[in-house]
Design an enzyme around this catalytic site. Structure first.
Site, short mmCIF file in Angstrom:
data_model
loop_
_atom_site.label_atom_id
_atom_site.label_comp_id
_atom_site.label_asym_id
_atom_site.label_seq_id
_atom_site.Cartn_x
_atom_site.Cartn_y
_atom_site.Cartn_z
N ARG A 161 16.05 -3.08 -10.52
CA ARG A 161 15.95 -2.38 -9.24
C ARG A 161 16.35 -0.90 -9.43
O ARG A 161 17.19 -0.58 -10.27
CB ARG A 161 16.90 -3.05 -8.25
CG ARG A 161 16.90 -2.50 -6.83
CD ARG A 161 15.65 -2.84 -6.10
NE ARG A 161 15.84 -2.78 -4.64
CZ ARG A 161 14.87 -2.50 -3.80
NH1 ARG A 161 13.65 -2.24 -4.25
NH2 ARG A 161 15.08 -2.49 -2.49
N THR A 167 4.38 -4.41 -2.09
CA THR A 167 5.01 -4.82 -3.33
C THR A 167 3.94 -5.60 -4.06
O THR A 167 2.89 -5.87 -3.51
CB THR A 167 6.25 -5.69 -3.01
OG1 THR A 167 7.11 -4.94 -2.15
CG2 THR A 167 7.01 -6.11 -4.24
N LEU A 201 6.95 -0.01 -5.31
CA LEU A 201 7.28 1.37 -4.98
C LEU A 201 7.87 1.47 -3.58
O LEU A 201 8.24 2.54 -3.12
CB LEU A 201 6.01 2.24 -5.04
CG LEU A 201 5.44 2.55 -6.41
CD1 LEU A 201 4.04 3.16 -6.28
CD2 LEU A 201 6.34 3.48 -7.19
N GLU A 236 12.37 3.90 -2.28
CA GLU A 236 13.24 2.75 -2.09
C GLU A 236 14.54 3.08 -1.35
O GLU A 236 15.24 2.17 -0.91
CB GLU A 236 13.59 2.12 -3.44
CG GLU A 236 12.43 1.50 -4.17
CD GLU A 236 11.91 0.24 -3.51
OE1 GLU A 236 12.43 -0.14 -2.44
OE2 GLU A 236 10.98 -0.36 -4.06
N SER A 284 14.27 -7.72 -0.53
CA SER A 284 13.86 -9.09 -0.18
C SER A 284 13.03 -9.72 -1.29
O SER A 284 12.60 -10.88 -1.15
CB SER A 284 13.05 -9.08 1.12
OG SER A 284 13.82 -8.63 2.21
#
Length: 599
Positions: A120, A403, A422, A442, A475
């Site tokens: 991440r 996503t 992205l 993000e 998520s």
């Protein structure tokens, strides 16, 4: 007699398809009823014939998986090659400038060990808690979404590199070559990509105080035309030769840091130097006869899916009784089901808002949130007859639609579920000049102000507040299902907060509703997330009588244009099945020992 006629029709249908050209096959598939498609589109391969399987978001990533398997590569090799290919052919979500999660199962024998890789994005060191607030403490519209201040430090290249270093078998440079070739020579743009780019270009036009260069690079996306990306090809070539160090310390890093510093961004060369992906312990829960393995914090998805599945298990007898009562009263099953799922989801999203964030910064009570006694107590609060009051749903005591996900299992039984992004389609609208790749936005996945919903209506708390070098909550939920240590299911989805609903409902469809793989991913889905109050969104459609019953209960109904794009691999009692969601442009296939390799 009816069954015999149906079987005869299916056999005749298969013969017709087999005798036609590829284009004619596609026309036939479009012409047959959707239910017949669901019945016949499933390819089941016995284990003895099995030579790997995939469910990928586009045809180009599907081709590269087959090529890697033909060379003797494993699931990680295929995932690395596919991840870089999607950065070329799926620019709205595939990326070098974003990040994601990977759930894996690897081992030398049939029994596999699960692992989880967190790549991440991280907040730059200059990101403080009031970054997106004005002088009055109010959220500045779009600052966390559009332009240079919206990006976290990218993790994709480091994540794929570290996964390859641990589990890969084929040479790194060889795995990147297909993506380099596709960027250099171009690919034919699908209609969906052109439409998405046109929408984004219009949407972003008036939302940044700084000039954006998205249209300079992507205005050439025209359906049916070849689109080339020479700068991206050069970047990929450098990464192929030098590895992840090139992206974080070499020419690419220099281009990125210089452009961000020049335009008021936060990312510095020091931020890039210090980025690392992290191996974490996945979330694991026993569910009926299976073990669910999914994403831990900073994902909220694994905990949420575990909570949903376990509460479903505890309440299944009551749920079945409610369905029987509804049938006697003439109430459609899907209305009862949607209400039940909404009641479960309310409690899950209340916990998400309070307790979940980056576990390196906040003591997320993972074990407590998925503990049986706690979830039984939560399940007992579910009301089958009416909507539980939103105001009374509190956390227990103690994200962007754009996503992309892919699922791969190799001939040796090793599996990868990978979700990366992205955030919004095409990220923050910034392309790194001279390098040709888009950057993420993000930072909007942080709680820019605790208690205030983000763009996607998800409320967060102080656990997910902006802080330097912190990873934002997600998520994304790449998920595996194991039975006796063997991989049985590989799945995941894009869809922001709806990812959780998509994965949960697909698993229920497979294991409790007895659907096949294609039916499970194509079935209508519903989503509820506590707020907005009493709103259920759905896709693709609900019957009129279902809508009527839900409206009488007090729900507001909203059709979404998109609700996930599940990529599923499943080992049924008869063998392996692969399914790509009808909602996307994915390709799924189970390979046999003598399968021809796509070129």
């Amino acid at each position: 007699m009816l069954l015999k006629n149906k079987l005869f029709s299916i056999r005749r249908y298969f013969l017709l398809v087999a005798l036609c050209s590829a284009s004619a096959q596609a026309q036939i598939l479009q012409a047959v009823p959707s239910q017949l498609q669901a019945d016949v589109a499933v390819q089941t391969i016995q284990t003895a014939q099995f030579n790997g399987a995939y469910a990928m978001p586009d045809e180009f990533s599907a081709q590269v998986v087959e090529t890697v398997f033909a060379k003797g590569g494993n699931a990680i090799d295929a995932a690395v090659a596919a991840g870089f290919m999607l950065a070329v052919t799926f620019p709205e979500a595939g990326n070098l400038g974003g990040g994601g999660f990977m759930t894996l199962a690897f081992g030398s024998g049939e029994v596999k060990q699960a692992a989880f890789l967190d790549y991440r994005e991280m907040a730059p060191k200059a990101a403080l808690s009031d970054l997106y607030l004005d002088d009055k403490g109010e959220v500045i519209p779009y600052k966390s979404l559009v332009g240079y201040a919206a990006s976290g430090v990218p993790g994709t290249v480091m994540g794929l590199w570290q996964a390859h270093q641990k589990f890969g078998t084929l040479p790194w440079a060889e795995l990147l070559q297909p993506a380099i070739d596709k960027a250099s020579h171009g690919f034919v743009v699908p209609d969906a990509l052109e439409k998405s780019a046109q929408w984004y270009q219009n949407w972003v036009a008036d939302k940044s105080v700084q000039p954006l260069n998205f249209s300079q690079y992507f205005s050439g996306l025209q359906s049916g035309k070849v689109f080339k990306q020479t700068q991206l090809a050069s970047t990929l070539t450098r990464i192929a030769k030098q590895g992840a160090v090139e992206f974080y310390q070499g020419k690419t890093a220099q281009l990125l840091a210089a452009q961000y510093q020049k335009n008021g961004g936060l990312i510095t060369q020091d931020d890039l130097n210090n980025y690392q992906a992290k191996w974490r312990t996945p979330v694991k829960v026993d569910w009926f006869a299976q073990q669910i393995v999914s994403a831990p914090p900073p994902s909220s998805g694994g905990i949420a899916i575990a909570q949903l599945l376990k509460m479903y298990q505890f309440l299944e007898p009551q749920y079945r009784a409610a369905l029987a009562d509804a049938e006697l009263a003439g109430v459609p099953k899907q209305a009862v089901q949607a209400h039940f799922y909404a009641e479960l989801a309310k409690r899950v999203f209340a916990d998400r808002a309070k307790h979940l964030g980056d576990s390196d910064f906040y003591p997320v009570p993972v074990a407590s949130l998925i503990e049986n006694r706690y979830l039984r107590e939560r399940a007992e609060q579910v009301n089958f007859q009416a909507i539980s009051s939103t105001e009374n749903i509190q956390p227990g005591k103690f994200e962007s639609p754009e996503t992309t996900h892919f699922s791969i299992i190799d001939p040796y039984g090793n599996a990868v579920a990978n979700t990366y992004t992205l955030n919004m389609p095409f990220g923050n609208g910034v392309v790194i000049e001279g390098a040709g790749f888009l950057m993420n936005n993000e930072m909007d996945d942080f709680s820019t102000k605790p208690g205030v919903a983000n763009l996607f209506g998800v409320v967060g708390g102080s656990a997910n507040q902006v802080a330097p070098q912190k990873r934002m909550l997600s998520s994304m939920s790449p998920t595996l299902v194991l039975q006796d240590g063997k991989v049985q299911t590989v799945l995941g989805s894009p869809g922001g907060s709806t990812i959780i609903s998509s994965v949960f409902q697909t698993l229920i469809n497979l294991y409790r509703e007895e659907m096949n793989a294609q039916q499970a991913v194509n079935a209508p889905r519903v989503h509820h997330q506590l707020l907005p109050k009493d709103v259920i969104v759905y896709h693709p459609e609900l019957a009129d009588d279902v809508k009527q019953e839900l409206s009488l209960l007090g729900y507001q109904l909203k059709r979404h244009n998109y609700l996930g794009d599940v990529q599923l691999l499943w080992h049924s009692e008869d063998g392996w099945q692969a399914a790509a969601d009808m909602r996307g442009r994915g390709v799924a296939k189970v390979l046999t020992k003598n399968a021809a390799i796509l070129r």
